[in-house]
Enzyme design. Structure first.
Site, PDB file in Angstrom:
ATOM      1  N   GLU A 155     -26.243  20.328  99.850  1.00 36.40           N
ATOM      2  CA  GLU A 155     -26.932  20.267 101.143  1.00 36.40           C
ATOM      3  C   GLU A 155     -26.230  19.293 102.075  1.00 36.40           C
ATOM      4  O   GLU A 155     -26.830  18.323 102.547  1.00 36.40           O
ATOM      5  CB  GLU A 155     -28.382  19.815 100.929  1.00 36.40           C
ATOM      6  CG  GLU A 155     -29.155  20.650  99.939  1.00 36.40           C
ATOM      7  CD  GLU A 155     -30.396  19.919  99.410  1.00 36.40           C
ATOM      8  OE1 GLU A 155     -30.677  18.789  99.855  1.00 36.40           O
ATOM      9  OE2 GLU A 155     -31.059  20.483  98.534  1.00 36.40           O
ATOM     10  N   PRO A 156     -24.958  19.527 102.375  1.00 36.38           N
ATOM     11  CA  PRO A 156     -24.259  18.585 103.253  1.00 36.38           C
ATOM     12  C   PRO A 156     -24.680  18.779 104.707  1.00 36.38           C
ATOM     13  O   PRO A 156     -24.871  19.905 105.163  1.00 36.38           O
ATOM     14  CB  PRO A 156     -22.790  18.985 103.083  1.00 36.38           C
ATOM     15  CG  PRO A 156     -22.850  20.446 102.789  1.00 36.38           C
ATOM     16  CD  PRO A 156     -24.114  20.668 102.004  1.00 36.38           C
ATOM     17  N   GLY A 157     -24.861  17.683 105.403  1.00 35.18           N
ATOM     18  CA  GLY A 157     -25.142  17.747 106.837  1.00 35.18           C
ATOM     19  C   GLY A 157     -24.008  17.067 107.578  1.00 35.18           C
ATOM     20  O   GLY A 157     -23.072  17.683 108.087  1.00 35.18           O
ATOM     21  N   ARG A 158     -24.064  15.738 107.577  1.00 35.56           N
ATOM     22  CA  ARG A 158     -23.107  14.910 108.299  1.00 35.56           C
ATOM     23  C   ARG A 158     -21.644  15.274 108.002  1.00 35.56           C
ATOM     24  O   ARG A 158     -20.813  15.343 108.907  1.00 35.56           O
ATOM     25  CB  ARG A 158     -23.350  13.454 107.900  1.00 35.56           C
ATOM     26  CG  ARG A 158     -22.577  12.438 108.707  1.00 35.56           C
ATOM     27  CD  ARG A 158     -22.697  11.042 108.056  1.00 35.56           C
ATOM     28  NE  ARG A 158     -24.049  10.687 107.701  1.00 35.56           N
ATOM     29  CZ  ARG A 158     -24.904  10.045 108.515  1.00 35.56           C
ATOM     30  NH1 ARG A 158     -24.512   9.667 109.702  1.00 35.56           N
ATOM     31  NH2 ARG A 158     -26.132   9.766 108.109  1.00 35.56           N
ATOM     32  N   ARG A 166     -28.044   6.842 117.324  1.00 34.20           N
ATOM     33  CA  ARG A 166     -27.573   6.263 116.055  1.00 34.20           C
ATOM     34  C   ARG A 166     -27.291   4.759 116.124  1.00 34.20           C
ATOM     35  O   ARG A 166     -27.661   4.020 115.208  1.00 34.20           O
ATOM     36  CB  ARG A 166     -26.340   7.011 115.533  1.00 34.20           C
ATOM     37  CG  ARG A 166     -26.622   8.439 115.068  1.00 34.20           C
ATOM     38  CD  ARG A 166     -25.472   9.017 114.272  1.00 34.20           C
ATOM     39  NE  ARG A 166     -25.236   8.291 113.053  1.00 34.20           N
ATOM     40  CZ  ARG A 166     -24.344   7.340 112.874  1.00 34.20           C
ATOM     41  NH1 ARG A 166     -23.524   7.013 113.855  1.00 34.20           N
ATOM     42  NH2 ARG A 166     -24.236   6.715 111.733  1.00 34.20           N
ATOM     43  N   TYR A 195     -29.706   3.132 113.488  1.00 40.39           N
ATOM     44  CA  TYR A 195     -29.075   2.851 112.193  1.00 40.39           C
ATOM     45  C   TYR A 195     -27.947   1.834 112.287  1.00 40.39           C
ATOM     46  O   TYR A 195     -27.148   1.733 111.361  1.00 40.39           O
ATOM     47  CB  TYR A 195     -28.432   4.121 111.622  1.00 40.39           C
ATOM     48  CG  TYR A 195     -29.268   5.352 111.546  1.00 40.39           C
ATOM     49  CD1 TYR A 195     -30.407   5.395 110.742  1.00 40.39           C
ATOM     50  CD2 TYR A 195     -28.885   6.498 112.231  1.00 40.39           C
ATOM     51  CE1 TYR A 195     -31.140   6.563 110.646  1.00 40.39           C
ATOM     52  CE2 TYR A 195     -29.618   7.674 112.132  1.00 40.39           C
ATOM     53  CZ  TYR A 195     -30.753   7.693 111.335  1.00 40.39           C
ATOM     54  OH  TYR A 195     -31.465   8.844 111.237  1.00 40.39           O
ATOM     55  N   CYS A 223     -34.284   1.739 129.782  1.00 43.89           N
ATOM     56  CA  CYS A 223     -34.908   0.426 129.871  1.00 43.89           C
ATOM     57  C   CYS A 223     -35.319  -0.087 128.501  1.00 43.89           C
ATOM     58  O   CYS A 223     -36.506  -0.165 128.168  1.00 43.89           O
ATOM     59  CB  CYS A 223     -36.099   0.492 130.817  1.00 43.89           C
ATOM     60  SG  CYS A 223     -35.589   1.115 132.423  1.00 43.89           S
ATOM     61  N   TYR A 255     -26.557  14.165 113.734  1.00 41.07           N
ATOM     62  CA  TYR A 255     -27.641  13.269 114.118  1.00 41.07           C
ATOM     63  C   TYR A 255     -27.399  12.720 115.530  1.00 41.07           C
ATOM     64  O   TYR A 255     -27.688  11.562 115.826  1.00 41.07           O
ATOM     65  CB  TYR A 255     -27.816  12.146 113.066  1.00 41.07           C
ATOM     66  CG  TYR A 255     -27.971  12.729 111.669  1.00 41.07           C
ATOM     67  CD1 TYR A 255     -29.122  13.432 111.338  1.00 41.07           C
ATOM     68  CD2 TYR A 255     -26.955  12.647 110.715  1.00 41.07           C
ATOM     69  CE1 TYR A 255     -29.263  14.023 110.088  1.00 41.07           C
ATOM     70  CE2 TYR A 255     -27.096  13.226 109.453  1.00 41.07           C
ATOM     71  CZ  TYR A 255     -28.247  13.911 109.152  1.00 41.07           C
ATOM     72  OH  TYR A 255     -28.382  14.494 107.920  1.00 41.07           O
TER      73      TYR A 255
HETATM   74  C1  LIG Z   1     -30.844  14.850 105.393  1.00 44.07           C
HETATM   75  C2  LIG Z   1     -30.790  15.614 104.134  1.00 44.07           C
HETATM   76  C3  LIG Z   1     -29.581  16.145 103.701  1.00 44.07           C
HETATM   77  C4  LIG Z   1     -28.275  15.935 104.431  1.00 44.07           C
HETATM   78  O1  LIG Z   1     -27.796  14.638 104.368  1.00 44.07           O
HETATM   79  P1  LIG Z   1     -26.329  14.308 104.933  1.00 44.07           P
HETATM   80  O2  LIG Z   1     -26.163  12.871 104.662  1.00 44.07           O
HETATM   81  O3  LIG Z   1     -26.325  14.627 106.375  1.00 44.07           O
HETATM   82  O4  LIG Z   1     -25.365  15.151 104.167  1.00 44.07           O
HETATM   83  C5  LIG Z   1     -29.595  16.903 102.554  1.00 44.07           C
HETATM   84  N1  LIG Z   1     -30.726  17.137 101.862  1.00 44.07           N
HETATM   85  C6  LIG Z   1     -31.911  16.629 102.249  1.00 44.07           C
HETATM   86  C7  LIG Z   1     -33.132  16.916 101.456  1.00 44.07           C
HETATM   87  C8  LIG Z   1     -31.993  15.850 103.387  1.00 44.07           C
HETATM   88  O5  LIG Z   1     -33.152  15.341 103.776  1.00 44.07           O
END
Ligand SMILES: *Cc1c(COP(=O)(O)O)cnc(C)c1O
Length: 434
Positions: free
Chosen positions: A289-292, A328, A332, A360, A389
């Site tokens: 489940e890669p996002g970033r 961000r 973070y 502001c 993000y």
């Molecule tokens: C946010 C999230 C991801 C993705 O995380 P990244 O750091 O962006 O790869 C994968 N799985 C779950 C359940 C998440 O909440």
């Protein structure tokens, strides 16, 4: 790593000059490189070729329909966290049966929608949620495919707001209780146990936490395979990206040195080398489940310098982008390289500045005491590595319109989300009685 670099003194994304995009579409403006996203997806897919696997893009990182469509065409599935995200997948041409549904707070409406559309799995985070999904599925005369999210209690060595796999986090079911909860799930008539899932955090720059989590989980996964015939193990996302010194070519040396480099980095190859040997013996379908790591370096936020405000204490570069466009740094303590769209000449004057937005809030900054080439009002800058993000967390705070988004592919660019109008800002609101 990405497709942003200076060519003939102008910062380009692939074959398109960002100065042209800023002039034509205005700022603040998000720009994404299709090639970078495709390259990242393919490199990860390739690194895992030894496993029966599927990459489910964690679309909360960037849910623009054009980005989803691009990844769906590459063969990606999607990890969704809301009914709205499922709607986006379907709108973009993706398939529900390639979606895993994560999140600690799924509502009845969302569960019904996901059941009707036929998601691949609900990744369940608590016993009450398990019972609720069972009840909703029963009422619809369906069986809900489920996996339990297990919290392995490991330290992901990342910012506390994006660490999810410690026992004090709200996510998942504790590793010591997980087999008991599976036994409970097996008794519920409207559930089909399909897999197991984990996700320990985000922006992880070492393989150790992943290896530690998989080591702890492997015996449990084996047990579940024997007892319930599970078909998949989703190992989550979390692979970190490089935010420091990401402009490899063209930038003056002193400047990348001054802005530093985080040092630690992790590539898909390192990741695969660490995890594949642990996963292969399980003989299951592996989901990621890669996002970033797919989209982070593929995006930049362009902004214009409105004013340069000099005070005895500090010099401030005030831009037309703010924390409502990219949160961000405020949320973070995230770092984004900041570069002028017009390449500064060698030997150009430079000095430490705070780069801030117009919102502001004192938290509305992109950089503090950052060594940057001197810029003047009217100049344009880019905040790099803003593809994950970024826009998805943008808001209308201070009644600022959401920025436009552009997708570049080779020499072609296209608006994939129009800038909001002022009418959009008040859409749906009304003054009572009018
Ligand atoms: C946010 C999230 C991801 C993705 O995380 P990244 O750091 O962006 O790869 C994968 N799985 C779950 C359940 C998440 O909440």
């Amino acid at each position: 790593m990405h497709e942003f670099s200076y060519r003939d003194g102008v910062l380009c994304c692939e074959g398109v000059a960002l100065t042209d995009l800023a002039a034509e579409h205005g700022t603040p403006l998000y720009v994404y490189s299709a090639k970078t996203i495709r390259d990242h997806y393919r490199r990860l897919d390739e690194a895992l070729s030894g496993l029966d696997h599927r990459v489910c893009f964690a679309m909360k990182a960037n849910s623009n329909l054009a980005v989803l469509n691009l990844l769906a065409r590459e063969g990606a599935g999607f990890d969704i966290v809301s009914g709205g995200e499922l709607f986006r997948v379907l709108q973009s041409g993706g398939r529900a049966d390639s979606c895993t549904f994560a999140g600690v707070g799924k509502t009845r409406e969302e569960i019904e929608y996901a059941l009707k559309e036929g998601v691949y799995s609900f990744n369940v985070e608590s016993e009450p949620e398990l019972e609720f999904i069972n009840e909703v599925a029963g009422a619809l005369g369906k069986k809900a495919p489920v996996a339990l999210r297990v919290n392995p209690d490991v330290d992901a060595q990342t910012h506390k707001y994006i660490s999810t796999g410690k026992s004090h986090n709200k996510f998942g079911i504790g590793i010591d209780r997980i087999l008991g909860v599976y036994a409970q799930a097996a008794k519920l008539p409207h559930l089909q146990i399909r897999g197991i899932q984990t996700h320990i955090g985000s922006q992880i720059l070492e393989t150790t936490p992943f290896v530690e989590a998989l080591g702890k989980l492997a015996p449990i996964v084996e047990e579940l395979k024997k007892s319930y015939g599970i078909e998949f193990f989703s190992i989550g996302g979390g692979v970190g990206i490089v935010y420091h010194g990401t402009l490899e070519s063209g930038a003056p040396d002193w400047w990348l040195r001054a802005n530093g480099d985080g040092g630690k980095r992790i590539g898909f190859d390192d990741y695969a080398r660490a995890v594949v040997p642990l996963l292969k013996p399980l003989g299951l379908k592996i989901l990621l489940e890669p996002g970033r790591s797919l989209v982070g370096n593929a995006g930049a936020l362009l902004a214009s310098v409105l004013y340069v405000k000099k005070t005895p204490a500090k010099n401030f570069v005030i831009t037309d982008a703010g924390m409502n466009d990219l949160i961000r740094p405020a949320l973070y303590e995230g770092h984004h390289e900041i570069v002028p769209l017009q390449e500064p000449p060698a030997g150009a004057p430079h000095g430490p500045v705070d780069v801030v937005g117009p919102v502001c809030e004192s938290g509305d900054f992109f950089a503090q005491d950052r060594e940057l080439p001197e810029v003047q009002a009217g100049e344009k800058i880019a905040l790099l590595s803003a593809g994950a993000y970024g826009f998805v967390m943008a808001s209308n705070y201070n009644s600022r319109r959401l920025p436009a988004e552009i997708l570049v592919d080779g020499g072609h660019s296209e608006v994939v989300r129009a800038r909001q109008s002022w009418d959009d800002l008040v859409a749906g609101e009304r003054v009572p009685g009018k």
